[in-house]
Design an enzyme around this catalytic site. Structure first.
Site, PDB file in Angstrom:
ATOM      1  N   ASP A 166      -5.197  45.372 -33.005  1.00 10.09           N
ATOM      2  CA  ASP A 166      -5.973  44.708 -31.947  1.00 10.09           C
ATOM      3  C   ASP A 166      -5.807  45.458 -30.617  1.00 10.09           C
ATOM      4  O   ASP A 166      -6.760  45.584 -29.847  1.00 10.09           O
ATOM      5  CB  ASP A 166      -5.521  43.250 -31.802  1.00 10.09           C
ATOM      6  CG  ASP A 166      -5.726  42.468 -33.090  1.00 10.09           C
ATOM      7  OD1 ASP A 166      -6.771  42.663 -33.738  1.00 10.09           O
ATOM      8  OD2 ASP A 166      -4.829  41.690 -33.468  1.00 10.09           O
ATOM      9  N   HIS A 193      -3.731  37.158 -35.051  1.00 11.18           N
ATOM     10  CA  HIS A 193      -4.559  38.257 -35.550  1.00 11.18           C
ATOM     11  C   HIS A 193      -5.660  37.716 -36.462  1.00 11.18           C
ATOM     12  O   HIS A 193      -5.628  37.904 -37.678  1.00 11.18           O
ATOM     13  CB  HIS A 193      -3.693  39.299 -36.282  1.00 11.18           C
ATOM     14  CG  HIS A 193      -4.541  40.364 -36.930  1.00 11.18           C
ATOM     15  ND1 HIS A 193      -5.213  41.308 -36.201  1.00 11.18           N
ATOM     16  CD2 HIS A 193      -4.854  40.595 -38.232  1.00 11.18           C
ATOM     17  CE1 HIS A 193      -5.894  42.082 -37.021  1.00 11.18           C
ATOM     18  NE2 HIS A 193      -5.701  41.674 -38.263  1.00 11.18           N
TER      19      HIS A 193
HETATM   20  P1  NAD Z   1      -5.981  47.378 -50.961  1.00  8.35           P
HETATM   21  O1  NAD Z   1      -6.493  46.441 -51.992  1.00  8.35           O
HETATM   22  O2  NAD Z   1      -6.614  48.700 -50.823  1.00  8.35           O
HETATM   23  O3  NAD Z   1      -4.426  47.631 -51.209  1.00  8.35           O
HETATM   24  C1  NAD Z   1      -3.531  46.591 -51.419  1.00  8.35           C
HETATM   25  C2  NAD Z   1      -2.448  47.086 -52.350  1.00  8.35           C
HETATM   26  O4  NAD Z   1      -1.520  46.024 -52.534  1.00  8.35           O
HETATM   27  C3  NAD Z   1      -2.961  47.490 -53.752  1.00  8.35           C
HETATM   28  O5  NAD Z   1      -2.543  48.804 -54.061  1.00  8.35           O
HETATM   29  C4  NAD Z   1      -2.316  46.478 -54.664  1.00  8.35           C
HETATM   30  O6  NAD Z   1      -1.994  46.988 -55.961  1.00  8.35           O
HETATM   31  C5  NAD Z   1      -1.073  46.116 -53.879  1.00  8.35           C
HETATM   32  N1  NAD Z   1      -0.440  44.879 -54.304  1.00  8.35           N
HETATM   33  C6  NAD Z   1      -1.015  43.724 -54.715  1.00  8.35           C
HETATM   34  N2  NAD Z   1      -0.057  42.846 -55.057  1.00  8.35           N
HETATM   35  C7  NAD Z   1       1.128  43.448 -54.834  1.00  8.35           C
HETATM   36  C8  NAD Z   1       2.478  43.056 -55.000  1.00  8.35           C
HETATM   37  N3  NAD Z   1       2.817  41.848 -55.462  1.00  8.35           N
HETATM   38  N4  NAD Z   1       3.433  43.944 -54.700  1.00  8.35           N
HETATM   39  C9  NAD Z   1       3.132  45.163 -54.228  1.00  8.35           C
HETATM   40  N5  NAD Z   1       1.874  45.596 -54.052  1.00  8.35           N
HETATM   41  C10 NAD Z   1       0.893  44.738 -54.366  1.00  8.35           C
HETATM   42  O7  NAD Z   1      -6.002  46.591 -49.570  1.00  8.35           O
HETATM   43  P2  NAD Z   1      -5.826  47.206 -48.089  1.00  8.35           P
HETATM   44  O8  NAD Z   1      -7.137  47.579 -47.553  1.00  8.35           O
HETATM   45  O9  NAD Z   1      -4.728  48.202 -48.124  1.00  8.35           O
HETATM   46  O10 NAD Z   1      -5.346  45.886 -47.284  1.00  8.35           O
HETATM   47  C11 NAD Z   1      -4.107  45.290 -47.575  1.00  8.35           C
HETATM   48  C12 NAD Z   1      -3.905  44.036 -46.733  1.00  8.35           C
HETATM   49  O11 NAD Z   1      -3.830  44.380 -45.328  1.00  8.35           O
HETATM   50  C13 NAD Z   1      -5.045  43.020 -46.814  1.00  8.35           C
HETATM   51  O12 NAD Z   1      -4.510  41.726 -46.893  1.00  8.35           O
HETATM   52  C14 NAD Z   1      -5.798  43.202 -45.508  1.00  8.35           C
HETATM   53  O13 NAD Z   1      -6.505  42.052 -45.123  1.00  8.35           O
HETATM   54  C15 NAD Z   1      -4.657  43.505 -44.582  1.00  8.35           C
HETATM   55  N6  NAD Z   1      -5.021  44.155 -43.310  1.00  8.35           N
HETATM   56  C16 NAD Z   1      -4.337  43.776 -42.193  1.00  8.35           C
HETATM   57  C17 NAD Z   1      -4.608  44.375 -40.983  1.00  8.35           C
HETATM   58  C18 NAD Z   1      -3.844  43.982 -39.749  1.00  8.35           C
HETATM   59  O14 NAD Z   1      -4.277  44.309 -38.637  1.00  8.35           O
HETATM   60  N7  NAD Z   1      -2.706  43.331 -39.848  1.00  8.35           N
HETATM   61  C19 NAD Z   1      -5.589  45.373 -40.899  1.00  8.35           C
HETATM   62  C20 NAD Z   1      -6.265  45.741 -42.050  1.00  8.35           C
HETATM   63  C21 NAD Z   1      -5.975  45.114 -43.266  1.00  8.35           C
HETATM   64  C1  LMR Z   2      -8.617  43.957 -39.333  1.00  5.83           C
HETATM   65  O1  LMR Z   2      -8.461  43.432 -38.226  1.00  5.83           O
HETATM   66  O2  LMR Z   2      -9.312  44.979 -39.499  1.00  5.83           O
HETATM   67  C2  LMR Z   2      -7.877  43.391 -40.519  1.00  5.83           C
HETATM   68  O3  LMR Z   2      -7.277  42.180 -40.204  1.00  5.83           O
HETATM   69  C3  LMR Z   2      -8.714  43.321 -41.750  1.00  5.83           C
HETATM   70  C4  LMR Z   2      -9.806  42.305 -41.695  1.00  5.83           C
HETATM   71  O4  LMR Z   2      -9.942  41.548 -42.661  1.00  5.83           O
HETATM   72  O5  LMR Z   2     -10.557  42.268 -40.721  1.00  5.83           O
END
Ligand code: NAD
Ligand code: LMR
Length: 331
Positions: A166, A193
């Site tokens: 953010d 967030h």
């Molecule tokens: P993705 O699906 O590409 O990757 C997620 C990974 O987690 C996969 O490789 C999957 O196998 C793994 N996984 C699932 N269960 C698991 C477990 N029990 N133990 C270990 N690994 C496990 O998803 P992504 O795009 O990398 O996003 C991941 C998360 O981050 C999502 O929840 C997304 O919403 C979040 N996110 C948060 C922010 C933030 O600002 N905080 C920003 C972007 C995404």
């Molecule tokens: C973001 O801010 O990009 C992450 O929290 C992923 C989402 O679901 O928007």
């Protein structure tokens, strides 16, 4: 690339084979603050991710660890092996959004994933700094806190919801408008967030950027909905991964810089907090060798920001926190 004088730490990334996990691990494999990088996931390719990273010519020792969703006991053992000795654990495990979904829609799947991984942390490296990326962050951080409490090793100073993206976005969008280098711009983002809980304090940027009321409204809304902007642009292919990997790396670097004894390290994060009547709140946090050294109070909010905080941020955040706490109570 490395600085031989820098203290180095053991880091684990959980969910390391994913869209965020891979580029985040790549960045960490080049970090002058990392000694050993363990990458864990529940898909076998993570072993290859570890081998791939281990060929990069930095001093960082990288290794992959694959859990097995069909064998919970073996998975828990592998997780503990991956985590043993970790100083910092970063968690991007879990499902991302598709168009039309809110972050709250991820709760049913990701709550259990985060709870399970944090149990592993409590067993294997209870003193580690825990940085949670998995959404919905507003609820997964309270879940982590409750699991750590149940396990008798909760230290609120060592638990962080990563809201750095953010700030990264706010800096980028405002700097574009002001035609300055984003790195020269300081912006505080408070609240949580997701959607309306993300409250960038545009009235108090440093240097001060003059914005009209209409511009403040439009930029606030863009920062709040920037995640959705990426989700829609990826059209079903997931949410932000590269900008998140950058933001996660930035946050982990600050945590390690502070661990190494550097002072004056401040980042916004969603943390256990007494700044408001909510038990978790994102604000600037001063980091130190023990984690969160102090929560930096925000001050002098504009009328627009005060109204958003009272009528939108706090109302939504209270619900999200309650949902996380109740999830663990009912486990
Ligand atoms: P993705 O699906 O590409 O990757 C997620 C990974 O987690 C996969 O490789 C999957 O196998 C793994 N996984 C699932 N269960 C698991 C477990 N029990 N133990 C270990 N690994 C496990 O998803 P992504 O795009 O990398 O996003 C991941 C998360 O981050 C999502 O929840 C997304 O919403 C979040 N996110 C948060 C922010 C933030 O600002 N905080 C920003 C972007 C995404
Ligand atoms: C973001 O801010 O990009 C992450 O929290 C992923 C989402 O679901 O928007």
């Amino acid at each position: 690339m490395g600085n031989k004088e820098t203290k180095r730490f053991n880091v684990a990334v959980l969910g390391a084979a994913g869209g965020i996990g891979q580029p985040l691990s790549l960045l960490l494999a080049t970090s002058p603050y990392v000694q050993r990088l363990h990458v864990y996931d529940v898909v076998p390719v993570v072993n290859g991710v570890g081998v791939d990273l281990s060929h990069i010519n930095t001093p960082v020792q990288c290794k992959g660890f694959a859990g097995d969703l069909k064998d919970a006991e073996a998975s828990a053992k592998t997780l503990r092996e991956a985590l043993a000795g970790s100083d910092v654990v970063v968690i991007p495990a879990g499902v991302p959004r598709k168009p039309g979904m809110t972050r709250a829609d991820l709760f049913n799947v990701n709550a259990g994933i985060v709870a399970g991984l944090v149990e592993g942390i409590a067993d294997a490296c209870p003193k580690a700094m825990v940085c949670i990326i998995s959404n919905p962050v507003n609820a997964t951080v309270p879940i982590a806190a409750e699991v750590l409490k149940k396990k008798g090793c909760y230290d609120p100073k060592r638990l962080f919801g990563v809201s750095t993206l953010d700030v990264v976005r706010a800096r980028k969008f405002i700097a574009e408008k002001a035609q300055i280098d984003p790195e020269d711009l300081d912006i505080t983002v408070i609240g949580g967030h997701s959607g309306v809980t993300i409250l960038p304090l545009l009235s108090q940027t440093s240097p001060k950027v003059e914005l009209s009321d209409e511009e403040i409204e439009a930029l606030t809304s863009r920062i709040q909905n920037a995640g959705t902007e990426v989700v829609e642009a990826k059209a079903g292919g997931g949410s932000a991964t590269l900008s998140m990997a950058y933001a996660g790396y930035r946050f982990a670097t600050s945590v390690m810089a502070a661990l190494s004894g550097k002072s004056g390290i401040v980042e916004c994060a969603y943390v256990p907090s007494d700044l408001t009547d909510l038990s978790f709140f994102a604000s600037k946090v001063e980091l130190g060798p023990e984690g969160a050294k102090s929560i930096v109070p925000f001050k002098d909010l504009s009328k627009f920001e005060t109204e958003k905080l009272e009528n939108e941020v706090k109302v939504e955040l209270a619900k999200n926190i309650k949902q996380g706490v109740e999830f663990v109570a009912n486990l």
